[in-house]
Structures are given as structure tokens and as C-alpha cells.
Scaffold this motif. Sequence first.
Motif, PDB file in Angstrom:
ATOM      1  N   VAL A  85       0.801  -1.259   0.038  1.00  0.00           N
ATOM      2  CA  VAL A  85      -0.084   0.137  -0.108  1.00  0.00           C
ATOM      3  C   VAL A  85       0.797   1.158   0.127  1.00  0.00           C
ATOM      4  O   VAL A  85       2.096   1.147   0.332  1.00  0.00           O
ATOM      5  N   SER A  86       0.255   2.406  -0.534  1.00  0.00           N
ATOM      6  CA  SER A  86       1.113   3.581  -0.660  1.00  0.00           C
ATOM      7  C   SER A  86       1.423   4.047   0.778  1.00  0.00           C
ATOM      8  O   SER A  86       2.620   4.853   0.876  1.00  0.00           O
ATOM      9  N   THR A  87       0.914   3.586   1.777  1.00  0.00           N
ATOM     10  CA  THR A  87       1.406   4.250   3.120  1.00  0.00           C
ATOM     11  C   THR A  87       2.554   3.252   3.426  1.00  0.00           C
ATOM     12  O   THR A  87       3.269   4.025   4.445  1.00  0.00           O
ATOM     13  N   ARG A  88       2.900   2.436   2.867  1.00  0.00           N
ATOM     14  CA  ARG A  88       3.950   1.667   3.513  1.00  0.00           C
ATOM     15  C   ARG A  88       5.288   2.361   2.817  1.00  0.00           C
ATOM     16  O   ARG A  88       6.225   2.594   3.301  1.00  0.00           O
ATOM     17  N   ILE A  89       4.901   2.821   1.428  1.00  0.00           N
ATOM     18  CA  ILE A  89       6.076   3.473   0.970  1.00  0.00           C
ATOM     19  C   ILE A  89       6.516   4.941   1.763  1.00  0.00           C
ATOM     20  O   ILE A  89       7.627   5.382   1.887  1.00  0.00           O
ATOM     21  N   THR A  90       5.345   5.512   1.922  1.00  0.00           N
ATOM     22  CA  THR A  90       5.489   6.715   2.972  1.00  0.00           C
ATOM     23  C   THR A  90       6.227   6.407   4.234  1.00  0.00           C
ATOM     24  O   THR A  90       7.270   7.132   4.756  1.00  0.00           O
ATOM     25  N   GLN A  91       6.004   5.178   4.929  1.00  0.00           N
ATOM     26  CA  GLN A  91       6.861   4.880   6.343  1.00  0.00           C
ATOM     27  C   GLN A  91       8.167   4.781   5.862  1.00  0.00           C
ATOM     28  O   GLN A  91       9.272   5.275   6.486  1.00  0.00           O
ATOM     29  N   ILE A  92       8.486   4.135   4.897  1.00  0.00           N
ATOM     30  CA  ILE A  92       9.988   3.732   4.411  1.00  0.00           C
ATOM     31  C   ILE A  92      10.471   5.089   4.105  1.00  0.00           C
ATOM     32  O   ILE A  92      11.716   5.102   4.546  1.00  0.00           O
ATOM     33  N   GLU A  93      10.050   5.859   3.464  1.00  0.00           N
ATOM     34  CA  GLU A  93      10.750   7.203   3.049  1.00  0.00           C
ATOM     35  C   GLU A  93      10.885   8.156   4.325  1.00  0.00           C
ATOM     36  O   GLU A  93      11.764   8.864   4.306  1.00  0.00           O
ATOM     37  N   ARG A  94      10.055   7.971   5.234  1.00  0.00           N
ATOM     38  CA  ARG A  94      10.158   8.770   6.432  1.00  0.00           C
ATOM     39  C   ARG A  94      10.634   8.011   7.617  1.00  0.00           C
ATOM     40  O   ARG A  94      11.105   8.370   8.746  1.00  0.00           O
ATOM     41  N   ALA A  95      11.372   7.110   7.249  1.00  0.00           N
ATOM     42  CA  ALA A  95      12.014   6.080   8.298  1.00  0.00           C
ATOM     43  C   ALA A  95      11.255   5.804   9.531  1.00  0.00           C
ATOM     44  O   ALA A  95      11.530   5.783  10.754  1.00  0.00           O
ATOM     45  N   SER A  96       9.903   5.477   9.289  1.00  0.00           N
ATOM     46  CA  SER A  96       8.885   5.151  10.411  1.00  0.00           C
ATOM     47  C   SER A  96       8.291   4.091  10.162  1.00  0.00           C
ATOM     48  O   SER A  96       8.398   3.448   9.029  1.00  0.00           O
ATOM     49  N   GLY A  97       7.818   3.375  11.225  1.00  0.00           N
ATOM     50  CA  GLY A  97       7.278   2.117  11.021  1.00  0.00           C
ATOM     51  C   GLY A  97       8.225   0.909  10.951  1.00  0.00           C
ATOM     52  O   GLY A  97       9.411   0.955  11.122  1.00  0.00           O
ATOM     53  N   ALA A  98       7.748  -0.353  10.614  1.00  0.00           N
ATOM     54  CA  ALA A  98       8.617  -1.469  10.282  1.00  0.00           C
ATOM     55  C   ALA A  98       9.655  -1.087   9.164  1.00  0.00           C
ATOM     56  O   ALA A  98       9.202  -0.756   8.264  1.00  0.00           O
ATOM     57  N   LYS A  99      10.905  -1.825   9.247  1.00  0.00           N
ATOM     58  CA  LYS A  99      12.010  -1.617   8.368  1.00  0.00           C
ATOM     59  C   LYS A  99      11.454  -2.663   7.180  1.00  0.00           C
ATOM     60  O   LYS A  99      10.859  -3.444   7.250  1.00  0.00           O
ATOM     61  N   PRO A 100      12.002  -2.219   6.115  1.00  0.00           N
ATOM     62  CA  PRO A 100      11.612  -3.043   4.576  1.00  0.00           C
ATOM     63  C   PRO A 100      12.164  -4.485   4.903  1.00  0.00           C
ATOM     64  O   PRO A 100      13.415  -4.588   5.382  1.00  0.00           O
ATOM     65  N   THR A 101      11.506  -5.495   4.290  1.00  0.00           N
ATOM     66  CA  THR A 101      12.253  -6.908   4.336  1.00  0.00           C
ATOM     67  C   THR A 101      13.298  -6.705   3.104  1.00  0.00           C
ATOM     68  O   THR A 101      13.246  -5.811   2.420  1.00  0.00           O
ATOM     69  N   LEU A 102      14.104  -7.821   3.220  1.00  0.00           N
ATOM     70  CA  LEU A 102      15.099  -7.920   1.995  1.00  0.00           C
ATOM     71  C   LEU A 102      14.262  -7.969   0.765  1.00  0.00           C
ATOM     72  O   LEU A 102      14.583  -7.492  -0.382  1.00  0.00           O
TER      73      LEU A 102
END
Length: 308
Positions: free
Chosen positions: A34-51
Amino acid sequence: MYASRYALFGARARRLRVAAGLTQAELGAAVHVVSTRITQIERASGAKPTLELARALDAVLGADDLLVELWPYVYREAFPDWSRKFMAYSERAVVIRQYAAHVVPGLLQTEAYARTVLSVGRTLDGRQQLEERVVARMGRQTRLGAADRPELWVVLDEAVLRRPVGGPAVMREQLERLLDTATESHLTVQVLPFDQGEHDVMGGSLTLLTMPDDSEAAYTEGAHYGQLIEETGEVRSFALTYDRLRAAALPPLMSLDMIRSVMEDSHRGANVPSRSERRRLAQEQLQQSGGGRLRGGGRRVPRRRPRP
């Protein structure tokens, strides 16, 4: 200057997305999040991305593995400082030799076993960090299937096999994973049995790393500390200690037989009622069938017939 490696990862991802002319929603759809997951990654918030997600982002954004190369640094932040340098070295090592005193080494752990091991210890700071550590540990194992996979030689103390980490089901799965190494030519597992007595690494675990340039490093670890050793003389001494352990351990085929035996014994033990439970069940069966009660030694005592 970025506050963390995760912040650096997020900033790089955002820069690549903007350069590609994609919105967060478009990038999310392309990598199936979901787009909110991309937002979290770009803001370094929430769970870190998997490999897997880092690889997907790299592919869609044409980043030439930039994000994949950053990913290990992101996840090392979830571990204590003293283990990060060792992790960096082990990711480049061409030969890894390990002696494990207490638990199965991370490269051979199942996810359930790893989750149990990582859930204890004074350095853990909450459930999110636990999940990050589990993902990182499982991610490190992918190198065992890569073209540049290292030669891995592991000596397990017998205690590793007999400590029921996570309970019978988790432990059985873990022992089966160890048995699977028999089919993998680059993996060797030996068991150091109890009857070998004392040795020089009883207090903790030892890892020896051979790097692509043939240089070597040693890593010793206890419950709450670790130390990377690079001084040539000390490393040579640890290598000699390891060779002695390997010589004292059971040969690989006998070691696999012992692992199988422990697994089967544990399985039987998990399904066999205790002595008191067996007596209780037997007593109930006798009562239901009209038989007598049992003496302490297990003999049947006939019921007395009423006098006429």
C-alpha cells in the motif's frame, strides 16, 4: 547527516522514486504494497523493509542494487554495537567455522527457533526490535544459497541438541534443519559430546572467518557481549583451539546419527505419559473393567468378595 541507516535508506528510496517520476501510490502498486508503506519507508517510520521489498524497490526504480546493498546496514541497527562489525565481516567471509556452546548458530536457525532465541536477553528493546532481528537473521541466511556462498563448518556442543528451545515442536523442526545439512556439500555439522569433558571454549561460542584476501578474524561471544579479534597471533591461537574441538567432535556422519537419535528420543519423550500419569490411567481402566486397584509396585490387588 542522517539520524540512522534507515533514514538514509528512506531518503535514497524517495530520491529514486522522484527521479523515476512515480507517486508513492504508483510505486506501492508496482511492488505490491500500500502507498502508506512507501510513506513509512521514506520517512523511516514503522517497520523496516524486508530484503524482498528492498529487491523489489531496486528492480522497479532501476537502482542497480543500491537499496539491497544498504539493507544489511539498516537491520544491523537492531543489534548491539558489538555484533555489527562481526555481521559485516561474516557477510563477506568465504569460510566460516563456528563452535556453538548453547544455541544453534544463526545461519542454521529456523525462524521459530530464531524468534525464541532472539526474544530473550538484556539487549532487546520491544517487539518491533524483535521482529527486525528475526527478519535480519533470516535475511542473512539467503547467502547460503547464493553463488558466492561461504563454506560453513559448525561444531555443536551436545547441550545445543538437548536444550528444548521453544518447546518440542520448535526443537524438532530445528533438528530436522540440521539433518538437512547432509545434502548440502558446503555445510558440515559435527557434535561435541558431553563425554569429551572440559575444553578451552566452555564459557561461550567461537567463530573464525576467512576473508576473500585470505586474512582471518576470530569472534568470541557470550550471553551479553561479543569481541572481534583481528590480531594475527590471537587469531592463530583461536584457530588452533577450534581445530582441537573439531578433532574431539564426532565425525560428520556419526554427528548426524546423534542429532537424529536426540530428535527421535525427544519426540518419544514428548508423547510418553509420566510414571504417575501411567498409573492413574491404568487405575481408571481397571476400575472401568471391574478389576482391582494397583499396589505401589504395579501388581493387581483382587477385590475382596463379600462374605455370604
